[in-house]
Design a protein around this motif. Structure first.
Motif, PDB file in Angstrom:
ATOM      1  N   ILE A   7       0.846  -1.178   0.000  1.00 36.74           N
ATOM      2  CA  ILE A   7       0.000   0.000   0.000  1.00 36.74           C
ATOM      3  C   ILE A   7       0.890   1.240   0.000  1.00 36.74           C
ATOM      4  CG2 ILE A   7      -1.823   1.262   1.220  1.00 36.74           C
ATOM      5  CD1 ILE A   7      -1.510  -2.072   2.480  1.00 36.74           C
ATOM      6  N   PRO A   8       0.789   2.053  -1.069  1.00 36.28           N
ATOM      7  CA  PRO A   8       1.621   3.270  -1.116  1.00 36.28           C
ATOM      8  C   PRO A   8       1.218   4.223   0.010  1.00 36.28           C
ATOM      9  CG  PRO A   8       0.601   2.811  -3.248  1.00 36.28           C
ATOM     10  CD  PRO A   8      -0.027   1.895  -2.255  1.00 36.28           C
ATOM     11  N   MET A   9       2.209   4.800   0.664  1.00 38.18           N
ATOM     12  CA  MET A   9       1.963   5.773   1.730  1.00 38.18           C
ATOM     13  C   MET A   9       1.053   6.904   1.254  1.00 38.18           C
ATOM     14  SD  MET A   9       3.245   5.259   4.612  1.00 38.18           S
ATOM     15  CE  MET A   9       4.400   4.176   5.411  1.00 38.18           C
ATOM     16  N   ALA A  10       1.315   7.342   0.017  1.00 39.16           N
ATOM     17  CA  ALA A  10       0.591   8.504  -0.500  1.00 39.16           C
ATOM     18  C   ALA A  10      -0.898   8.237  -0.624  1.00 39.16           C
ATOM     19  CB  ALA A  10       1.154   8.902  -1.856  1.00 39.16           C
ATOM     20  N   ARG A  11      -1.310   6.957  -0.610  1.00 32.43           N
ATOM     21  CA  ARG A  11      -2.722   6.634  -0.781  1.00 32.43           C
ATOM     22  C   ARG A  11      -3.454   6.493   0.550  1.00 32.43           C
ATOM     23  NH1 ARG A  11      -1.467   7.316  -5.559  1.00 32.43           N
ATOM     24  NH2 ARG A  11      -2.044   9.304  -4.713  1.00 32.43           N
ATOM     25  N   ILE A  12      -2.705   6.477   1.654  1.00 33.64           N
ATOM     26  CA  ILE A  12      -3.346   6.241   2.958  1.00 33.64           C
ATOM     27  C   ILE A  12      -4.038   7.510   3.427  1.00 33.64           C
ATOM     28  CG2 ILE A  12      -2.945   5.676   5.381  1.00 33.64           C
ATOM     29  CD1 ILE A  12      -0.685   3.845   4.409  1.00 33.64           C
ATOM     30  N   GLN A  13      -5.335   7.368   3.740  1.00 35.24           N
ATOM     31  CA  GLN A  13      -6.132   8.531   4.125  1.00 35.24           C
ATOM     32  C   GLN A  13      -6.009   8.811   5.621  1.00 35.24           C
ATOM     33  OE1 GLN A  13      -8.685  10.018   1.901  1.00 35.24           O
ATOM     34  NE2 GLN A  13      -7.764   8.931   0.198  1.00 35.24           N
ATOM     35  N   HIS A  14      -6.184   7.795   6.435  1.00 35.71           N
ATOM     36  CA  HIS A  14      -5.949   7.986   7.858  1.00 35.71           C
ATOM     37  C   HIS A  14      -5.630   6.668   8.548  1.00 35.71           C
ATOM     38  CE1 HIS A  14     -10.283   7.165   7.729  1.00 35.71           C
ATOM     39  NE2 HIS A  14     -10.146   6.683   8.939  1.00 35.71           N
ATOM     40  N   VAL A  15      -5.091   6.769   9.768  1.00 32.63           N
ATOM     41  CA  VAL A  15      -4.622   5.601  10.511  1.00 32.63           C
ATOM     42  C   VAL A  15      -5.278   5.581  11.887  1.00 32.63           C
ATOM     43  CG1 VAL A  15      -2.568   4.269  10.991  1.00 32.63           C
ATOM     44  CG2 VAL A  15      -2.396   6.270   9.546  1.00 32.63           C
ATOM     45  N   ASP A  16      -5.628   4.388  12.355  1.00 39.91           N
ATOM     46  CA  ASP A  16      -6.199   4.215  13.700  1.00 39.91           C
ATOM     47  C   ASP A  16      -5.394   3.178  14.453  1.00 39.91           C
ATOM     48  OD1 ASP A  16      -8.330   5.758  13.096  1.00 39.91           O
ATOM     49  OD2 ASP A  16      -9.769   4.116  12.840  1.00 39.91           O
ATOM     50  N   THR A  17      -5.422   3.246  15.781  1.00 40.78           N
ATOM     51  CA  THR A  17      -5.076   2.055  16.558  1.00 40.78           C
ATOM     52  C   THR A  17      -6.333   1.647  17.306  1.00 40.78           C
ATOM     53  OG1 THR A  17      -4.205   3.551  18.223  1.00 40.78           O
ATOM     54  CG2 THR A  17      -2.605   2.367  16.901  1.00 40.78           C
ATOM     55  N   ARG A  18      -6.494   0.326  17.429  1.00 35.91           N
ATOM     56  CA  ARG A  18      -7.674  -0.206  18.109  1.00 35.91           C
ATOM     57  C   ARG A  18      -7.231  -1.176  19.181  1.00 35.91           C
ATOM     58  NH1 ARG A  18     -11.186  -2.405  13.301  1.00 35.91           N
ATOM     59  NH2 ARG A  18     -11.567  -0.446  12.226  1.00 35.91           N
ATOM     60  N   ARG A  19      -7.925  -1.163  20.318  1.00 38.55           N
ATOM     61  CA  ARG A  19      -7.590  -2.111  21.379  1.00 38.55           C
ATOM     62  C   ARG A  19      -8.861  -2.765  21.877  1.00 38.55           C
ATOM     63  NH1 ARG A  19      -5.083   0.948  25.782  1.00 38.55           N
ATOM     64  NH2 ARG A  19      -3.855  -0.863  26.360  1.00 38.55           N
ATOM     65  N   GLY A  20      -8.970  -4.050  21.658  1.00 39.39           N
ATOM     66  CA  GLY A  20     -10.124  -4.792  22.155  1.00 39.39           C
ATOM     67  C   GLY A  20      -9.969  -5.073  23.639  1.00 39.39           C
ATOM     68  N   VAL A  21     -11.018  -5.655  24.253  1.00 43.56           N
ATOM     69  CA  VAL A  21     -10.978  -5.927  25.701  1.00 43.56           C
ATOM     70  C   VAL A  21      -9.855  -6.900  26.022  1.00 43.56           C
ATOM     71  CG1 VAL A  21     -12.331  -6.711  27.667  1.00 43.56           C
ATOM     72  CG2 VAL A  21     -13.466  -5.585  25.753  1.00 43.56           C
ATOM     73  N   LEU A  22      -9.810  -8.009  25.268  1.00 43.55           N
ATOM     74  CA  LEU A  22      -8.767  -9.005  25.506  1.00 43.55           C
ATOM     75  C   LEU A  22      -7.393  -8.447  25.194  1.00 43.55           C
ATOM     76  CD1 LEU A  22      -9.867 -12.537  24.269  1.00 43.55           C
ATOM     77  CD2 LEU A  22      -9.017 -11.867  26.521  1.00 43.55           C
ATOM     78  N   GLN A  23      -7.322  -7.707  24.071  1.00 40.95           N
ATOM     79  CA  GLN A  23      -6.039  -7.132  23.656  1.00 40.95           C
ATOM     80  C   GLN A  23      -5.459  -6.269  24.761  1.00 40.95           C
ATOM     81  OE1 GLN A  23      -7.036  -5.239  19.880  1.00 40.95           O
ATOM     82  NE2 GLN A  23      -5.571  -6.565  18.877  1.00 40.95           N
TER      83      GLN A  23
END
Lengths: 161, 556
Positions: A101-117
């Motif tokens: 995936i080209p960097m230039a195409r990335i619109q936004h980034v998230d981190t997610r943490r589930g309960v177990l995680q």
């Protein structure tokens, strides 16, 4: 796959334990449903009790083996690399997929943490392009934050759809 | 740039003050889009939407009128009119609370009788604008404007203003276009096309298209050809099935008994005759629906947008910014392939595949003229005619032919297993009849071989990724390299044994059409392809770099 070296980084080793735990929980839910169903069938004399035990053994043994061994294989195959112009992912136990995936195409980034995680101090990084999302599952919290910030910094935030 | 609304007194709308505030803040920023004060739809919307909602009731109502007699008829008539009146009142209230406006660089739509809904669409995020008039809308001299956004492909992501007077439509389109194309509305206030359209209430369809260059118009000969070879037989059959259902509802069960009786006496010739008649009829329906949809098809280039206009009864006009076209696909159906004719589609982030004609760039065109047309549409897509004809494409290795053929034949074998089981279960049928479906195997094998033969790809001199493949229709997709969102190489265990892999790439798209794939190419080649499609320099990807890229593709 062929001649290109695989992406450099691996997921957090704790991911295996997390996946096994998730597998066990699914197993427990399916087990309860199975026992309830089998009990009903035995009660109404549809099947003999030893049929139910046999079926339980046949189903449970490979499932438990899979729950133990597959996360290890998955973890060993899962590799990622956040390069300067692309994110490089490789994963899959039987069918191996390599995604760029080209960097230039990335619109936004998230981190997610589930309960177990959260219990394991793990987080998932999800990044979105105009053609869908991709994720790097189960990185250590600090590394996930790092990866997210690195992708966000390298991604061209300008929208040029 | 104040516009008089013919239907709504602005002073009575409390939000008019908001509008003044917006105007002040907008005026401060440079090159701002003149706001459009809050405004209702044309009152005809009440009737149009009520009719649309009541349409579901009309058929049962008519049937009831036929079936019932005396008091029953009066009861149904009364009930029907009560429903109609209630519907009209409901729609009138909905119309009362509906407002749209352009302010603060956004299109804002307020709606909802009980629960209020407010939507804001930043003007820069608008992907495409569709104008259409169906028969009903034409009757009331109103237009529908559909604002396509890039958000997902769901139907809820688009803003649809169903009934605007032509003057209002022109005013709104003017604002939306001004923002989308960053046209400086301040320096050229007198010469804009929307301005003149707003000044005198003329047909916006013709006003908006009166300037700009016509790239291509459909000829009568091509239209007839398109109708005769259209792949719309499926939808024609659906219409036929609906008509059948309708007949069933009205005529009742005894028609089936009569038909069954006749069928018992029928000969093979009779069955063939009936099947032939149905086929001919659905072909005729397909012909008519294609001609009505694509009649008067016209592709225009105006500044930096394409205007696609078509339709004999329901008129449709789509405005697509050239810079937002992600990919162009050339499709040759089985019937058109021998004629060397193709149809053109574009993939744009705003478009889902909600209707068969959405995203059509041109419905029918000789393959030899495709290159010329798309080059004139968008020089970023300038591809050599030879490449479009399939010359110079890289091909699959010989060993992947088996994978294509086997995959299709396997499907037939599974089908045969099912039909065998069914034939055994049926009492009056000899079990070996189940082998009948095996006759499909040669066709499946041929289909697999055709897929293998037609698959090809290349990265041409103009930096386009060109992929050809076949489902039933042969597709050739052109994607400028910088439009690729993601590339992926996958390899399953069967492919690993013979060193094959599959490649896929995706562009931004509202629908599922944004993915192209090549199955079973050499594993090393697949990986090399993924790497070669790496965008080289990040600087080239910004919109500012577009002119330079355009000029390099011209040089090809």
């Amino acid at each position: 796959m062929a001649n290109r070296p695989p992406p450099s980084d691996q997921l957090d080793p704790n991911a295996r334990t997390l996946w096994r735990l998730g597998g066990l929980m699914t197993f427990a839910v399916c087990g309860v449903i199975f026992i309830a169903g089998a009990a009903a069938l035995i009660w109404f004399d549809v099947i003999a009790w030893w049929w139910a035990v046999l079926a339980a053994l046949v189903l449970a043994t490979p499932s438990l083996l899979g729950i133990y061994y597959v996360p290890d294989l998955t973890w060993r195959r899962w590799r990622y690399e956040v390069g300067s112009d692309e994110v490089d992912l490789q994963y899959g136990v039987f069918t191996v997929t390599r995604t760029l995936i080209p960097m230039a195409r990335i619109q936004h980034v998230d981190t997610r943490r589930g309960v177990l995680q959260r219990r394991f101090g793990l987080a998932t990084v999800v990044f979105y392009t105009a053609a869908g999302s991709n994720e790097i599952p189960s990185l250590a919290d600090a590394i996930a934050g790092d990866v997210r910030d690195r992708i966000a910094a390298l991604a061209n935030t300008r929208d040029d759809l | 740039m104040e516009l008089e609304s013919p239907t709504v007194d602005l002073a009575t709308i409390p939000d008019a003050t908001d509008y003044h505030l917006d105007q002040v803040s907008e005026g401060a920023s440079e090159g701002a889009i003149p706001p459009l004060p809050p405004r209702r739809l044309h009152p005809a919307w009440i009737i149009i939407s009520a009719v649309r909602q009541l349409r579901a009731f009309i058929v049962p109502l008519i049937i009831a009128l036929f079936v019932q007699s005396g008091n029953g008829q009066i009861f149904f008539l009364g009930g029907g009119s009560a429903i109609a009146v209630l519907g009209l009142i409901g729609q009138a209230l909905t119309w009362m609370v509906f407002r749209y406006e352009v302010a603060g660089g956004e299109l804002r739509v307020r709606s909802g009788l009980v629960s209020r809904r407010e939507r804001s669409v930043p003007l820069e995020r608008i992907q495409a604008l569709d104008t259409s008039e169906n028969l009903m809308q034409r009757l009331f001299r109103v237009q529908q404007i559909k604002v396509e956004t890039a958000a997902g492909g769901g139907s809820g992501s688009d803003v649809v203003l169903e009934a605007l007077s032509r003057r209002d439509a022109a005013a709104l389109l003017d604002r939306l276009n001004a923002a989308r194309f960053r046209r400086d509305a301040v320096t050229a206030p007198e010469s804009g096309p929307g301005q003149s359209a707003a000044a005198q209430p003329v047909d916006v369809m013709s006003a908006a298209t009166s300037d700009g260059e016509v790239l291509r118009r459909i000829t009568t000969r091509d239209l007839v050809l398109a109708g005769a070879t259209s792949g719309r037989i499926g939808s024609a059959l659906a219409i036929l099935a609906a008509a059948w259902q309708f007949a069933d509802d009205i005529l009742g069960d005894d028609i089936w008994e009569r038909l069954a009786l006749q069928a018992a006496h029928s000969t093979v010739q009779g069955v063939i005759l009936i099947v032939g008649a149905i086929a001919l009829f659905s072909w005729g329906l397909a012909f008519v629906s294609t001609v009505l949809t694509f009649g008067g098809f016209e592709l225009r280039l105006q500044d930096d947008r394409l205007i696609v206009r078509h339709g004999l009864l329901d008129r449709r006009q789509a405005t697509v910014p050239i810079a937002r076209i992600q990919a162009i696909t050339v499709s040759e159906t089985l019937l058109r392939q021998p004629l060397r004719m193709a149809s053109l589609r574009f993939e744009s982030a705003g478009y889902g595949k909600d209707t068969p004609e959405s995203g059509v760039l041109f419905p029918i065109i000789p393959l030899a003229e495709v290159s010329d047309l798309i080059t004139r549409c968008n020089s970023a897509f300038a591809v050599d005619p030879g490449v479009i004809a399939g010359r110079g494409l890289e091909r699959l290795p010989e060993r992947s032919r088996n994978r294509y053929v086997v995959a299709e034949v396997r499907g037939v074998l599974v089908l045969t297993a099912i039909t065998l089981a069914v034939a055994r279960a049926l009492p009056d049928v000899p079990w070996w009849w189940g082998f009948g479906t095996l006759a499909l195997a040669p066709i499946a094998a041929l289909y697999g071989w055709l897929q293998f033969r037609d698959t090809g790809w290349t990265i041409d001199a103009g930096d386009h990724f060109v992929v050809r493949g076949r489902t039933v229709v042969r597709h050739l997709t052109i994607i400028p390299r910088r439009r690729l969102q993601r590339r992926a190489v996958t390899q399953n265990p069967f492919q690993r044994r013979v060193d094959l892999a599959s490649f896929s790439a995706a562009v931004a798209s509202g629908g599922s059409g944004g993915t192209v794939g090549i199955r079973h190419l050499d594993a090393v080649e697949a990986e090399e392809l993924a790497w070669r499609l790496n965008p080289r320099r990040r600087g080239q990807d910004s919109p500012d770099a577009r002119p330079s890229e355009t000029s390099t593709s011209r040089a090809v």
